[in-house]
Design a protein around this motif. Sequence first.
Motif, PDB file in Angstrom:
ATOM      1  N   HIS A   1       0.838  -1.205   0.000  1.00 36.08           N
ATOM      2  CA  HIS A   1       0.000   0.000   0.000  1.00 36.08           C
ATOM      3  C   HIS A   1       0.875   1.259   0.000  1.00 36.08           C
ATOM      4  O   HIS A   1       0.586   2.241  -0.657  1.00 36.08           O
ATOM      5  CB  HIS A   1      -0.925   0.028   1.218  1.00 36.08           C
ATOM      6  N   LEU A   2       1.938   1.197   0.779  1.00 33.42           N
ATOM      7  CA  LEU A   2       2.862   2.333   0.840  1.00 33.42           C
ATOM      8  C   LEU A   2       3.543   2.505  -0.523  1.00 33.42           C
ATOM      9  O   LEU A   2       3.671   3.622  -1.035  1.00 33.42           O
ATOM     10  CB  LEU A   2       3.898   2.044   1.937  1.00 33.42           C
TER      11      LEU A   2
ATOM     12  N   SER B   1       2.334   1.661  -3.294  1.00 35.10           N
ATOM     13  CA  SER B   1       1.293   2.129  -4.192  1.00 35.10           C
ATOM     14  C   SER B   1       1.126   3.649  -4.102  1.00 35.10           C
ATOM     15  O   SER B   1       0.933   4.339  -5.109  1.00 35.10           O
ATOM     16  CB  SER B   1       0.010   1.402  -3.788  1.00 35.10           C
ATOM     17  N   ALA B   2       1.232   4.168  -2.897  1.00 34.72           N
ATOM     18  CA  ALA B   2       1.152   5.616  -2.697  1.00 34.72           C
ATOM     19  C   ALA B   2       2.307   6.320  -3.401  1.00 34.72           C
ATOM     20  O   ALA B   2       2.119   7.334  -4.091  1.00 34.72           O
ATOM     21  CB  ALA B   2       1.170   5.949  -1.203  1.00 34.72           C
TER      22      ALA B   2
ATOM     23  N   LEU C   1       1.766   6.267  -7.192  1.00 34.42           N
ATOM     24  CA  LEU C   1       0.770   7.247  -7.641  1.00 34.42           C
ATOM     25  C   LEU C   1       1.356   8.659  -7.598  1.00 34.42           C
ATOM     26  O   LEU C   1       1.130   9.468  -8.504  1.00 34.42           O
ATOM     27  CB  LEU C   1      -0.492   7.176  -6.775  1.00 34.42           C
ATOM     28  N   MET C   2       2.135   8.943  -6.544  1.00 38.22           N
ATOM     29  CA  MET C   2       2.768  10.258  -6.443  1.00 38.22           C
ATOM     30  C   MET C   2       3.716  10.499  -7.617  1.00 38.22           C
ATOM     31  O   MET C   2       3.818  11.610  -8.119  1.00 38.22           O
ATOM     32  CB  MET C   2       3.531  10.369  -5.132  1.00 38.22           C
TER      33      MET C   2
ATOM     34  N   ASP D   1       1.602  11.019 -10.854  1.00 44.05           N
ATOM     35  CA  ASP D   1       0.986  12.351 -10.836  1.00 44.05           C
ATOM     36  C   ASP D   1       2.025  13.438 -11.123  1.00 44.05           C
ATOM     37  O   ASP D   1       1.765  14.391 -11.853  1.00 44.05           O
ATOM     38  CB  ASP D   1       0.344  12.548  -9.464  1.00 44.05           C
TER      39      ASP D   1
ATOM     40  N   MET E   1       0.405  16.970 -12.027  1.00 40.11           N
ATOM     41  CA  MET E   1       0.688  17.822 -10.874  1.00 40.11           C
ATOM     42  C   MET E   1       0.979  19.265 -11.285  1.00 40.11           C
ATOM     43  O   MET E   1       1.793  19.503 -12.166  1.00 40.11           O
ATOM     44  CB  MET E   1       1.883  17.270 -10.109  1.00 40.11           C
TER      45      MET E   1
ATOM     46  N   ILE F   1       0.328   0.953 -10.399  1.00 42.11           N
ATOM     47  CA  ILE F   1      -0.082   1.660  -9.185  1.00 42.11           C
ATOM     48  C   ILE F   1      -0.568   0.637  -8.175  1.00 42.11           C
ATOM     49  O   ILE F   1      -0.336   0.759  -6.987  1.00 42.11           O
ATOM     50  CB  ILE F   1      -1.216   2.657  -9.489  1.00 42.11           C
ATOM     51  N   ASN F   2      -1.254  -0.358  -8.679  1.00 36.51           N
ATOM     52  CA  ASN F   2      -1.820  -1.364  -7.801  1.00 36.51           C
ATOM     53  C   ASN F   2      -2.361  -2.498  -8.658  1.00 36.51           C
ATOM     54  O   ASN F   2      -2.350  -2.410  -9.873  1.00 36.51           O
ATOM     55  CB  ASN F   2      -2.958  -0.748  -6.974  1.00 36.51           C
TER      56      ASN F   2
ATOM     57  N   ASP G   1      -4.600  -1.786 -11.805  1.00 38.90           N
ATOM     58  CA  ASP G   1      -4.383  -0.382 -12.157  1.00 38.90           C
ATOM     59  C   ASP G   1      -2.932  -0.179 -12.597  1.00 38.90           C
ATOM     60  O   ASP G   1      -2.082   0.175 -11.784  1.00 38.90           O
ATOM     61  CB  ASP G   1      -4.746   0.511 -10.964  1.00 38.90           C
TER      62      ASP G   1
ATOM     63  N   ARG H   1      -0.762   1.819 -15.456  1.00 40.44           N
ATOM     64  CA  ARG H   1      -0.952   2.916 -16.401  1.00 40.44           C
ATOM     65  C   ARG H   1       0.247   3.108 -17.326  1.00 40.44           C
ATOM     66  O   ARG H   1       1.376   2.835 -16.941  1.00 40.44           O
ATOM     67  CB  ARG H   1      -1.182   4.212 -15.628  1.00 40.44           C
TER      68      ARG H   1
ATOM     69  N   ALA I   1      -0.284  11.696   0.688  1.00 39.83           N
ATOM     70  CA  ALA I   1      -0.452  10.481  -0.116  1.00 39.83           C
ATOM     71  C   ALA I   1      -1.921  10.069  -0.137  1.00 39.83           C
ATOM     72  O   ALA I   1      -2.482   9.740  -1.192  1.00 39.83           O
ATOM     73  CB  ALA I   1       0.411   9.352   0.442  1.00 39.83           C
TER      74      ALA I   1
ATOM     75  N   LEU J   1      -3.954  12.451  -2.325  1.00 39.95           N
ATOM     76  CA  LEU J   1      -3.768  12.207  -3.751  1.00 39.95           C
ATOM     77  C   LEU J   1      -4.515  10.944  -4.185  1.00 39.95           C
ATOM     78  O   LEU J   1      -5.130  10.909  -5.257  1.00 39.95           O
ATOM     79  CB  LEU J   1      -2.278  12.084  -4.097  1.00 39.95           C
ATOM     80  N   MET J   2      -4.467   9.925  -3.340  1.00 42.11           N
ATOM     81  CA  MET J   2      -5.192   8.691  -3.656  1.00 42.11           C
ATOM     82  C   MET J   2      -6.686   8.953  -3.768  1.00 42.11           C
ATOM     83  O   MET J   2      -7.366   8.354  -4.605  1.00 42.11           O
ATOM     84  CB  MET J   2      -4.932   7.640  -2.580  1.00 42.11           C
TER      85      MET J   2
ATOM     86  N   PRO K   1      -8.654   4.058 -13.135  1.00 33.54           N
ATOM     87  CA  PRO K   1      -9.454   3.052 -13.842  1.00 33.54           C
ATOM     88  C   PRO K   1     -10.215   2.223 -12.813  1.00 33.54           C
ATOM     89  O   PRO K   1      -9.717   1.981 -11.714  1.00 33.54           O
ATOM     90  CB  PRO K   1      -8.406   2.198 -14.554  1.00 33.54           C
TER      91      PRO K   1
ATOM     92  N   GLY L   1      -9.003  -0.542 -10.304  1.00 31.35           N
ATOM     93  CA  GLY L   1      -8.170  -0.297  -9.131  1.00 31.35           C
ATOM     94  C   GLY L   1      -8.949  -0.076  -7.848  1.00 31.35           C
ATOM     95  O   GLY L   1      -8.350   0.141  -6.791  1.00 31.35           O
TER      96      GLY L   1
ATOM     97  N   ALA M   1      -5.965   0.550   0.393  1.00 29.66           N
ATOM     98  CA  ALA M   1      -4.757   1.344   0.635  1.00 29.66           C
ATOM     99  C   ALA M   1      -5.106   2.619   1.399  1.00 29.66           C
ATOM    100  O   ALA M   1      -4.408   3.011   2.341  1.00 29.66           O
ATOM    101  CB  ALA M   1      -4.066   1.674  -0.687  1.00 29.66           C
TER     102      ALA M   1
ATOM    103  N   LEU N   1      -3.607   3.464   5.110  1.00 29.32           N
ATOM    104  CA  LEU N   1      -2.772   4.632   5.368  1.00 29.32           C
ATOM    105  C   LEU N   1      -3.467   5.629   6.306  1.00 29.32           C
ATOM    106  O   LEU N   1      -2.810   6.271   7.121  1.00 29.32           O
ATOM    107  CB  LEU N   1      -2.359   5.301   4.057  1.00 29.32           C
TER     108      LEU N   1
ATOM    109  N   ASP O   1      -0.342  22.968  -3.960  1.00 29.50           N
ATOM    110  CA  ASP O   1      -1.065  22.037  -4.831  1.00 29.50           C
ATOM    111  C   ASP O   1      -2.448  21.760  -4.236  1.00 29.50           C
ATOM    112  O   ASP O   1      -2.631  20.797  -3.492  1.00 29.50           O
ATOM    113  CB  ASP O   1      -0.253  20.743  -4.991  1.00 29.50           C
TER     114      ASP O   1
ATOM    115  N   ARG P   1      -6.353  21.332  -5.437  1.00 30.65           N
ATOM    116  CA  ARG P   1      -7.100  21.089  -6.675  1.00 30.65           C
ATOM    117  C   ARG P   1      -8.607  21.188  -6.477  1.00 30.65           C
ATOM    118  O   ARG P   1      -9.111  20.870  -5.407  1.00 30.65           O
ATOM    119  CB  ARG P   1      -6.755  19.693  -7.203  1.00 30.65           C
TER     120      ARG P   1
END
Lengths: 501, 501
Positions: free
Chosen positions: A16-17, A19-20, A23-24, A27, A32, A235-236, A239, A241, B20, B23-24, B33, B36, B43, B47, B239, B241
């Motif tokens: 999971h960590l 995965s974070a 994703l960061m 992005d 971003m 990402i997971n 998922d 990309r 994190a 963002l998730m 998608p 995921g 996740a 977290l 940042d 959004r």
Amino acid sequence: MSGYKKLLERARQLHHLYSAVALMEWDLETYMPKGGVDSRSEAIAFLSRRLHENFISKEMGELIENALADPDLTEAQRKNVLIMKEDYEKAKKLPPEFVEEFSKTTSKAFVVWQEAKHKSDFSLFKPYLAKIVELNIEKANLLGWEKHPYDALLSEYDKSATTELVEKVFSTLKEQFVDFVQDLLDRENIDDSFLRKYYDKQKQWEFTVFVLKKLGYPFDKGRMDYSEHPFTIGINIGDVRITTKANEYLLGDMLLSSVHEMGHALYDLGLPTEAPGTPMSESTSLSIHESQSRFWENYIARSLPFWEHFYTALQGFFHEHLSDVSLWKFYRALNKVSRCPIRIQSDELTYHFHIMIRYELEKALIERRLTVDDLPHEWNTRYKAYLGIDIKNDAEGVLQDVHWSHGTIGYFPTYSLGTFYGAQFLFAMERDIPELWQLVREGNFTPIHQWLQKNIWSHGKLLTSEEIAKFATGEGLNVHYFIQYARNKYLPIYEGELETV
Amino acid sequence: MSGYKKLLERARQLHHLYSAVALMEWDLETYMPKGGVDSRSEAIAFLSRRLHENFISKEMGELIENALADPDLTEAQRKNVLIMKEDYEKAKKLPPEFVEEFSKTTSKAFVVWQEAKHKSDFSLFKPYLAKIVELNIEKANLLGWEKHPYDALLSEYDKSATTELVEKVFSTLKEQFVDFVQDLLDRENIDDSFLRKYYDKQKQWEFTVFVLKKLGYPFDKGRMDYSEHPFTIGINIGDVRITTKANEYLLGDMLLSSVHEMGHALYDLGLPTEAPGTPMSESTSLSIHESQSRFWENYIARSLPFWEHFYTALQGFFHEHLSDVSLWKFYRALNKVSRCPIRIQSDELTYHFHIMIRYELEKALIERRLTVDDLPHEWNTRYKAYLGIDIKNDAEGVLQDVHWSHGTIGYFPTYSLGTFYGAQFLFAMERDIPELWQLVREGNFTPIHQWLQKNIWSHGKLLTSEEIAKFATGEGLNVHYFIQYARNKYLPIYEGELETV
């Protein structure tokens, strides 16, 4: 809870960590806003460090030992834990202070490399590269090696790759491949000028999405976006990309690079999902990863049967430029071999000259036979010898790749190894699926997925690259398949035997 | 390192983890998608739990105590630590098992609520809501309260909000506002049919971006994307959004909802950046957050001077529908008051009827004067009384909002409190910037930013909502400003006094 289950649970948490962080990073490269860059870099660095610390913790060591003592382990589960233990012990060999220094050095080096490349001045980057070489020598010694320090570096990216293997492969290429390619380079009888007209970005995007869907990239388990440099990121589970880049003056660039990334993505998506964060659910090596991306990019999407299926559609998208261009003319242009100083823009044959040059230089640096002072001269000399090119400046020469600034030495060879594994898989696939090319011609790619799933993807990291090759093809890496592939494909292209298609 | 610095460093680390998760969540609502979704939910849950555990850890308690013992603290720093200590002690009052049960209940409840709403059948959701009410009563008792258990729930979203304050505000509205609005509702003399023609999504998007840029939303520190429900999310410093939603048959919807989110985003972007993860750099309450979003949405973007500046541009974008519509006619239509059963689609006046109804029901549930069995009847009776509406079914009645399924009780009142704080800020701003409306007419919004920065944003969480109101306006919440605003604005709209504009 059983020891194995406890280990899986902890691995899933670390995943999971991971995965974070993934994703960061995705992005950061796609959406971003630039105002977030400082905080984001800090956050990624912090979470990555935390991930590493957690992985090499005493607690993890105990979880692994307890899992091994679990009486109900299946054979695959035991192997999974044993490989995890191997990774754990290897990771522990690099002390936190070393990792810290390495990371600080490369953070700076990357920034300096960008400036040096921009100014085309290697002298700016040189002291950083010298430090990076020293750190890599130290790293090799910390990791340990028997025959050659470069082995330790290679094994970071591919556990079964050795200097001996790379040496053998490249010396075969020198004997049986280099002359062949140099001969093609001298012919200059292919016109690809029509590929370099203006091709609308949005239409290229739509054609690419259309092709990826037909090839079987599941857009409900991934997506495609623009980024500066194309990449694939898992990402997971469910998922994975890809990104792409537009080049409005080179038809084929966006498509082939997207198909390449799709190859990576299909591998990640095809890995077993039952134990995220453990070897069973991970890819085995960068070589095998590259074997997948290049399989789809070169062996499928640059093939004639592929274009027999898709060319009419492409003509439909871009009839203003292509309605008078025959399939054969298009196919030849797409596969034109040329003297290009830039690795990532080169064709599928000369590509390996670029890798051989980098490998020779890296190995010599690690052996201290060369110093960074010698690099530009050595680089340019080799480009002249292999490709007949006069390198004009450092930016298009020794500074062209980002890899060294990231501290990665031993990475480049996996690009070639992967390509050669891919060719070997292709021959095995042709053996197992005799109607392969007819299926491609009909746009049916399902049997390819099935073959790759069974022979490559399903093993996760429970088999090494070499073991996968043996499973799928009956032998370890054999570069002759690639050489054979190149001859079978390029002689007709250059000798025009199929002009009538 | 000083005790204060150590605390800041740890807070910054936790902020990276928060970042994190944010963002998730953003990605989940925008680009992820659908393959995921399971891994992502897991996740985020993992977290978030880790974040909470870290925050309430003994280590954090010690860091706070050591920071308080730091002899070099400035007054603001001491306050920062003291408020952090308050938050820490409050968070510790909820035992992990309670948090776990709460979270499990609401995860399920949310899924069931979706189904119940889809089928318009409250009976499906009822047992879950009953459980949620019980958990909220338990939560109130765990957190502790003096005058009223609802105080404890309110204070989770706004520390200085009390049942007494909400009671006082709503009873004033009942005396001085409800009749006024009901009278407007009876007039039915405004034609807004031209807003309900087809307005192209992409053109609405472009007009919205154009307006947001003029209003001062910094697109290099944020971005706008589509999502199912519009929201604002602070991913990190620099940042923040927003998202928006297209409605091609209601002009104004996308713009006003985007301006609303921008109000939230400007607040987050205006918070002090020096101590991420500590109260100094956090927003003070949901009420003040809502005061910002509604300030921009209602008091600015629904004002006549605003449209004196922007209406010609809007006509340019949509001349096929608007070239014959006068500014005054457009302005009246945009502010039409109507009997709408759905809170989020209602106008800025009847909106508070929706909140009053929810507040009355929530309070009665917490006091056990009502049970969930009574809810549909009580809901519908109140809609008839306040708005003269016959609620057709549960979906447009008691099931319309997501909030209760998330377990949030005590949240709704902050929407009204925020709106009323906003009106009070508006009057103070008019006092401090006499040329305010002339500036808006000219499209100069910088003085508004400066006023909000100085009076609201710069305090972070070092002042409560009530303290900010006192700082900015000289008094605590006074709903008369809002009532005055409503009269000043809506009498001319409904009595056509400015028809000549």
